[in-house]
Design a protein around this motif. Sequence first.
Motif, PDB file in Angstrom:
ATOM      1  N   ARG A 139       5.304 -37.681  -1.977  1.00 56.47           N
ATOM      2  CA  ARG A 139       6.442 -37.379  -2.838  1.00 56.47           C
ATOM      3  C   ARG A 139       6.725 -38.543  -3.789  1.00 56.47           C
ATOM      4  NH1 ARG A 139       5.437 -33.382  -0.541  1.00 56.47           N
ATOM      5  NH2 ARG A 139       6.831 -31.740   0.222  1.00 56.47           N
ATOM      6  N   LEU A 140       6.660 -39.762  -3.274  1.00 56.47           N
ATOM      7  CA  LEU A 140       6.924 -40.931  -4.103  1.00 56.47           C
ATOM      8  C   LEU A 140       5.687 -41.387  -4.880  1.00 56.47           C
ATOM      9  CD1 LEU A 140       9.018 -43.067  -1.572  1.00 56.47           C
ATOM     10  CD2 LEU A 140       9.891 -41.739  -3.506  1.00 56.47           C
ATOM     11  N   GLY A 141       4.522 -40.964  -4.398  1.00 53.76           N
ATOM     12  CA  GLY A 141       3.284 -41.399  -5.037  1.00 53.76           C
ATOM     13  C   GLY A 141       2.975 -42.851  -4.739  1.00 53.76           C
ATOM     14  N   GLU A 142       3.508 -43.364  -3.646  1.00 55.86           N
ATOM     15  CA  GLU A 142       3.295 -44.764  -3.255  1.00 55.86           C
ATOM     16  C   GLU A 142       3.690 -44.922  -1.795  1.00 55.86           C
ATOM     17  OE1 GLU A 142       5.917 -46.876  -5.858  1.00 55.86           O
ATOM     18  OE2 GLU A 142       7.681 -46.482  -4.614  1.00 55.86           O
ATOM     19  N   ALA A 174      15.445 -46.431  -9.478  1.00 50.66           N
ATOM     20  CA  ALA A 174      14.765 -45.140  -9.604  1.00 50.66           C
ATOM     21  C   ALA A 174      15.104 -44.223  -8.429  1.00 50.66           C
ATOM     22  CB  ALA A 174      13.258 -45.351  -9.691  1.00 50.66           C
ATOM     23  N   ASP A 175      15.091 -44.791  -7.234  1.00 51.17           N
ATOM     24  CA  ASP A 175      15.375 -43.997  -6.029  1.00 51.17           C
ATOM     25  C   ASP A 175      16.710 -43.278  -6.127  1.00 51.17           C
ATOM     26  OD1 ASP A 175      13.047 -44.842  -4.835  1.00 51.17           O
ATOM     27  OD2 ASP A 175      13.998 -46.270  -3.484  1.00 51.17           O
ATOM     28  N   LEU A 176      17.723 -43.960  -6.619  1.00 49.80           N
ATOM     29  CA  LEU A 176      19.088 -43.463  -6.559  1.00 49.80           C
ATOM     30  C   LEU A 176      19.574 -42.872  -7.881  1.00 49.80           C
ATOM     31  CD1 LEU A 176      20.578 -46.461  -4.515  1.00 49.80           C
ATOM     32  CD2 LEU A 176      19.549 -44.350  -3.648  1.00 49.80           C
ATOM     33  N   GLN A 217      12.441 -37.345  -6.172  1.00 50.03           N
ATOM     34  CA  GLN A 217      11.312 -37.693  -5.314  1.00 50.03           C
ATOM     35  C   GLN A 217      11.776 -38.434  -4.054  1.00 50.03           C
ATOM     36  OE1 GLN A 217      11.403 -38.079  -8.555  1.00 50.03           O
ATOM     37  NE2 GLN A 217       9.558 -37.188  -9.479  1.00 50.03           N
ATOM     38  N   PHE A 218      12.733 -39.342  -4.251  1.00 49.33           N
ATOM     39  CA  PHE A 218      13.254 -40.077  -3.101  1.00 49.33           C
ATOM     40  C   PHE A 218      14.025 -39.135  -2.181  1.00 49.33           C
ATOM     41  CE2 PHE A 218      16.546 -42.685  -1.005  1.00 49.33           C
ATOM     42  CZ  PHE A 218      15.720 -43.588  -0.338  1.00 49.33           C
ATOM     43  N   GLN A 269      11.583 -34.571   3.681  1.00 45.22           N
ATOM     44  CA  GLN A 269      10.299 -33.920   3.943  1.00 45.22           C
ATOM     45  C   GLN A 269       9.233 -34.840   4.521  1.00 45.22           C
ATOM     46  OE1 GLN A 269       9.017 -31.675   0.473  1.00 45.22           O
ATOM     47  NE2 GLN A 269      11.124 -31.103  -0.038  1.00 45.22           N
ATOM     48  N   GLU A 270       9.466 -36.143   4.468  1.00 44.17           N
ATOM     49  CA  GLU A 270       8.446 -37.071   4.977  1.00 44.17           C
ATOM     50  C   GLU A 270       9.001 -38.056   6.007  1.00 44.17           C
ATOM     51  OE1 GLU A 270       5.241 -37.310   1.329  1.00 44.17           O
ATOM     52  OE2 GLU A 270       6.982 -38.639   1.201  1.00 44.17           O
ATOM     53  N   LEU A 271      10.061 -38.772   5.651  1.00 46.23           N
ATOM     54  CA  LEU A 271      10.560 -39.797   6.564  1.00 46.23           C
ATOM     55  C   LEU A 271      11.066 -39.197   7.874  1.00 46.23           C
ATOM     56  CD1 LEU A 271      11.380 -42.727   7.202  1.00 46.23           C
ATOM     57  CD2 LEU A 271      13.605 -42.216   6.182  1.00 46.23           C
TER      58      LEU A 271
END
Length: 381
Positions: free
Chosen positions: A30-33, A97-99, A115-116, A122-124
Amino acid sequence: MNKIFLLICFCLCSQITISQVIYETIESSRLGESREIKIQLPRNYDPEGDILYPLVVVFDGDYLFEPIIGNADYHSYWGDMPRSIIVGVNQAKTREADLSYSDETYFPSDEGGSQFFEFIGQELIPYINDNYLTSDFRIVVGHDQSANFLNYYLFKDKPLFRGYIAFSPDLSPEMSVRLQEKLATTLEDTFYYLATSDNDVKVLREDILAFNTGLSTIENAKLHYRFDDFTDADHYSLVGLGIPKAINEIFGLYKPINKKEYQEKVLAYEGSPYDYLMKKYEDIEFFYGFEKKVVENDLRAILAAAKKKNDVEALKNLSKLARREYPESMISAYYAGQYYEMEGNMKKALQNYQSGLLLEASEFISKDMLLDKIYDIQDRN
């Protein structure tokens, strides 16, 4: 002197927990990193066990994680909150960017915010659930911009979190009105904690005070809301003051019975003291989604109430509960002895007190305590 002692204990607890922090890196599509996270497991955590722990997700983990884990360890040590799994998300390099949120919709933007948002849900959280023993009771913590961002999860059809801790949020436009409408109609028990201070950033403080005015008008039994406006604190120091307040608010029902609860609720309960205890623990399971083992402190409170009301049946049920919960402890023998004493069967009371001498001592019951009961019965006979 007591304050100094408690401070030393708190520092030792913090050092212990910090030394056990697990550092992991999650590869995020999702974050691409990749994203660094910090994980604090509860004391005596057994990965092969069957105990499920609440999950606390901490935004701004670079600086907010450590004070959260120190407080969580301290409060769980004394039984004021359940032992929990704490996860801090590092954001120092990506925070803006996250927020971020859209200038048009004021919801997470496509330049990083959305994305964050998806990374967390969906991931963390799935990653933590797959690798650690987590319950469905989740709390999210944020400060400033991240305290605003955590509100977005309330707008999901099924919110990810049950508890929200917002320290001095930098509220996005329309957030106050939108959230007031959302919380007024929530159908699931939701805990929301909000804090500011007299020396908070002026523009933030003004918005937060207005925000609190709106939230305070909500009449919804499913919303459990608390607001604190601290004195002699600024935008950063208010966090240290707010963490224990938030914990106490969210886990107020979970806490052991204290003097106030005993006087105002246990003794005033229309049913028996034992029924009150059962309801308390049923409510804990209902509110938090996991069972709590009946603690000795609460057994003592109900014992005192049963004696005060001369409720033999309540004490009989309590003795059965004590034996079921603590079969290898002096607790089981002591409560059985107390029941038989109230019933007037001194022979069985004596037998139970004597059998307890071979069991393990507890926090409140010792061999000397049982011997005193034995000698007292023998002297009376």
